[in-house]
Design a protein around this motif. Structure first.
Motif, PDB file in Angstrom:
ATOM      1  N   LYS A 122       2.410  -2.667   0.194  1.00  0.00           N
ATOM      2  CA  LYS A 122       1.756  -2.601   2.303  1.00  0.00           C
ATOM      3  C   LYS A 122       0.552  -1.764   2.072  1.00  0.00           C
ATOM      4  N   MET A 123       0.423  -0.428   1.539  1.00  0.00           N
ATOM      5  CA  MET A 123      -1.117   0.012   1.775  1.00  0.00           C
ATOM      6  C   MET A 123      -2.150  -0.485   0.716  1.00  0.00           C
ATOM      7  N   THR A 124      -1.475  -0.689  -0.165  1.00  0.00           N
ATOM      8  CA  THR A 124      -2.720  -1.279  -1.227  1.00  0.00           C
ATOM      9  C   THR A 124      -2.818  -2.243  -1.241  1.00  0.00           C
ATOM     10  N   GLY A 125      -1.843  -3.702  -0.173  1.00  0.00           N
ATOM     11  CA  GLY A 125      -2.822  -4.491   0.407  1.00  0.00           C
ATOM     12  C   GLY A 125      -3.588  -4.265   1.411  1.00  0.00           C
ATOM     13  N   VAL A 126      -3.381  -2.978   1.931  1.00  0.00           N
ATOM     14  CA  VAL A 126      -4.724  -2.678   3.448  1.00  0.00           C
ATOM     15  C   VAL A 126      -6.019  -2.424   3.222  1.00  0.00           C
ATOM     16  N   TYR A 127      -5.159  -2.093   1.419  1.00  0.00           N
ATOM     17  CA  TYR A 127      -6.914  -0.915   1.117  1.00  0.00           C
ATOM     18  C   TYR A 127      -7.917  -1.970   0.812  1.00  0.00           C
ATOM     19  N   GLN A 128      -6.794  -3.515  -0.214  1.00  0.00           N
ATOM     20  CA  GLN A 128      -7.860  -4.010  -0.668  1.00  0.00           C
ATOM     21  C   GLN A 128      -7.965  -4.964   0.139  1.00  0.00           C
TER      22      GLN A 128
ATOM     23  N   ASN B 103     -14.333  -6.138   3.263  1.00  0.00           N
ATOM     24  CA  ASN B 103     -14.107  -6.105   3.808  1.00  0.00           C
ATOM     25  C   ASN B 103     -15.531  -4.750   4.077  1.00  0.00           C
ATOM     26  N   ASN B 104     -15.637  -4.182   2.770  1.00  0.00           N
ATOM     27  CA  ASN B 104     -16.301  -2.911   2.584  1.00  0.00           C
ATOM     28  C   ASN B 104     -18.389  -3.953   2.244  1.00  0.00           C
TER      29      ASN B 104
END
Length: 650
Positions: free
Chosen positions: A366-372, A377-378
């Motif tokens: 889940k955290m990697t999904g948020v990071y992705q 959106n960077n």
């Protein structure tokens, strides 16, 4: 350290004291931890206390209780490796026999060094000394090639120094004047305990310090070593070998790995530029003394109780630890260090289990999904670099809890119950060295863990592009079903995202999705990233702490990871319908709870790539706009940082 890991080294603690709301806008760490700190006492055999040490101590207490049952026969070994651990632990705890043996187990090893009369003698035994793990002035090891991590490379390195860091040798550093006399007294005493006369012992230690002082100008400081990529300096083996006519490195490698690689990697090339002068005939007596003294000091912890007490003097002075660990604790530490993966397997399976492993893995995903999503959106990365960053993230290997299998190496750890503790440890050291040299020519094992499951920590490996979360960290205050999701995100969520962020810190960002040292950035993006990294250096550099100042360059990679981890965890927390940002930020401060001796804090400031725990809690939140709205922080408040000074990278 070649295949370096960038670790969280958390120092958290379950909040047992009320938060001082009046301080939240002035000093977050003090508001959350101040009442705890006021009453906290550092145990005599510790250099620090706090949540991290509480977790370590609790695990130690639990496992010591279990292993008492193991020794008593009330707990059956789970496997053959655990059966050997039982035998070894019994030897480690038999201080009566250790005292009876005294220095005798060490003397045959010292005799091998004593018999050397020249570099020619050392050269004749060089491969055997490497196998035995004896100190020599050129270190060698086998690790994945940083530019081709599917294959192993030979790394040739300088030895470590007596003082913690190269900077301690500078004329204006007062620490050396305090520490070297303590080291001198300790080493001299140990040598007399082995059987040297007072005069000979004093001479050996003096010559050791002389050679150490000759090495110091030619090795890297902790700050220089923190620039991990600069450790990759390939050179032809024949050129390195030609730097000195005293030691035939190529012949020793042929003996060790049955091959002579064309190229070796030098993490500290300056040392080898000077090796010809260092290894002169005139310096041989210094080198021999240095080898003897380092062998004796290294062995002190596995001999008698007197050796253990005396041999720990210097380390305790470095950290401000007032007393040695008890015999039972020291035996536990010794045994579990040698059988770390075996003990980790036991701990992980009994106290964590497959269900928890699967649950936490989903949290990491889940955290990697948020990071992705954040990468997509960077706003400052170009499309090409952003695309490659996402590919690297998608290729990230995730390891949770404990390995599926115990490393086959431990099946070779068979204990001779009729031999001394030292003899057994020496044999284990030889097996570990043989295993490492045996990697040569074999495929890189990417399933290997570099931390055991009972270790309260986590890490990212750039060469494997992997994040690893041992079972021990996956408990309160970092993670608990009894805590709110926001509290968990402020704890384990931030740790998880911290490790993910290491893939994109100033070091990790230079490795691709396969763990190879390879630039995947556009020139403009890389230049901008370096500017952002400089801003992070500036934010921490020079902050007063423990009578010294923070080194922003030394700590930049961890600070970038903290910033990325905290902002990513914050986004994940905000996506939860029951979000409570107060709980999120309070647990972030709570997990960095730590009280340490001044000596230990100053030591960490010199050598640790992490900023002090208090500053990790306080400085990073100042970069987040949500912190200001959550606690109504205003200009003039201690926790206020002007918007244009807030550092935002990931």
């Amino acid at each position: 350290m070649r295949n370096q890991q960038f670790a969280a080294t958390p120092t958290g603690g379950q909040a047992a004291f009320p938060v001082d709301d009046s301080l939240l806008t002035q000093d977050l760490y003090q508001a959350v931890n101040g009442q705890w700190e006021a009453q906290a006492t550092i145990p005599g055999d510790h250099s620090s206390t706090g949540g991290f040490m509480d977790l370590v101590d609790n695990i130690e207490k639990t496992l010591m209780h279990d292993f008492d049952a193991l020794l008593a026969g009330d707990l059956a070994p789970a496997n053959a490796e655990m059966g050997e651990f039982k035998k070894f632990y019994a030897l480690a705890r038999d201080f009566k026999q250790r005292d009876a043996n005294g220095a005798a187990p060490l003397k045959p090893l010292l005799a091998k060094i004593e018999q050397l009369t020249s570099f020619a003698d050392l050269n004749a035994h060089l491969a055997d000394f490497y196998r035995a793990g004896l100190p020599v002035p050129i270190e060698v090891g086998v690790d994945p090639d940083m530019k081709d991590t599917s294959h192993y490379a030979l790394y040739v390195d300088a030895p470590s120094l007596l003082l913690p860091d190269k900077t301690y040798y500078e004329k204006d550093n007062p620490a050396a004047k305090q520490l070297l006399p303590i080291y001198t007294q300790m080493a001299t005493k140990l040598l007399t305990m082995v059987g040297y006369s007072d005069t000979d012992a004093a001479k050996l230690v003096d010559q050791t310090k002389q050679f150490d002082a000759l090495i110091a100008p030619h090795v890297k400081s902790s700050e220089e070593s923190a620039d991990y990529v600069k450790m990759y300096n390939p050179r032809p083996l024949k050129d390195v070998d030609a730097q000195t006519d005293k030691l035939d490195l190529a012949a020793a490698l042929q003996d060790l790995i049955h091959d002579q690689p064309e190229t070796v990697i030098l993490p500290q090339p300056t040392y080898f530029d000077a090796i010809g002068d260092l290894l002169s005939d005139a310096n041989f007596p210094l080198v021999k003394s240095w080898m003897l003294v380092r062998t004796v000091t290294a062995a002190s912890g596995v001999l008698s109780e007197e050796f253990r007490q005396v041999g720990g003097t210097y380390g305790r002075a470095l950290s401000g630890q007032k007393e040695a660990r008890s015999q039972t604790k020291s035996a536990y530490r010794l045994a579990t260090n040698y059988f770390d993966q075996v003990v980790g397997d036991y701990y992980g399976r009994k106290y964590f289990g497959e269900t928890a492993k699967a649950d936490v893995r989903q949290m990491v995903l889940k955290m990697t999904g948020v990071y992705q999503n954040r990468l997509k959106n960077n706003t400052w990365l170009s499309a090409d670099t952003r695309k490659k960053a996402i590919v690297k993230l998608q290729k990230l290997t995730i390891k949770v809890g404990y390995p599926d299998q115990i490393d086959p190496l431990y099946a070779k750890f068979t204990v001779d119950e009729h031999a001394s503790l030292f003899a057994n440890t020496q044999r284990f050291d030889e097996l570990v060295n043989a295993d490492q040299f045996g990697h040569w020519g074999q495929p890189v094992d990417r399933k290997r863990w570099d931390m055991s499951a009972n270790t309260v920590n986590a890490y990212y490996s750039p060469s494997n592009n992997e994040i690893v979360f041992p079972a021990a960290i996956l408990q309160a205050p970092f993670y608990s079903l009894k805590q709110s999701s926001s509290t968990n995100y402020g704890g384990i969520g931030a740790v998880m995202a911290h490790e993910i962020s290491h893939a994109f810190d100033n070091n990790g960002a230079q490795f691709d999705e396969f763990g190879n040292l390879h630039n995947w950035w556009t020139e403009a993006d890389l230049a901008h990233f370096k500017d952002l990294s400089k801003a992070m250096i500036t934010e921490f550099d020079g902050i007063p702490f423990a009578g010294q100042k923070v080194n922003g360059k030394l700590t930049v990679s961890e600070n970038i990871a903290d910033a990325g981890g905290l902002s990513c965890a914050l986004e994940a927390a905000k996506a939860d319908p029951d979000v409570d940002l107060r709980a999120f930020f309070i647990n972030w401060a709570n997990v960095w709870r730590m009280k340490a001796t001044t000596e230990y804090m100053q030591l960490l400031l010199s050598i640790d790539v992490h900023a002090p725990a208090k500053l990790r809690a306080d400085v990073q939140v100042k970069n987040l706009d949500d912190f200001y709205t959550t606690f109504n922080v205003q200009p003039g408040d201690g926790m206020y940082l002007a918007p244009e000074k807030r550092v935002k990278i990931w």
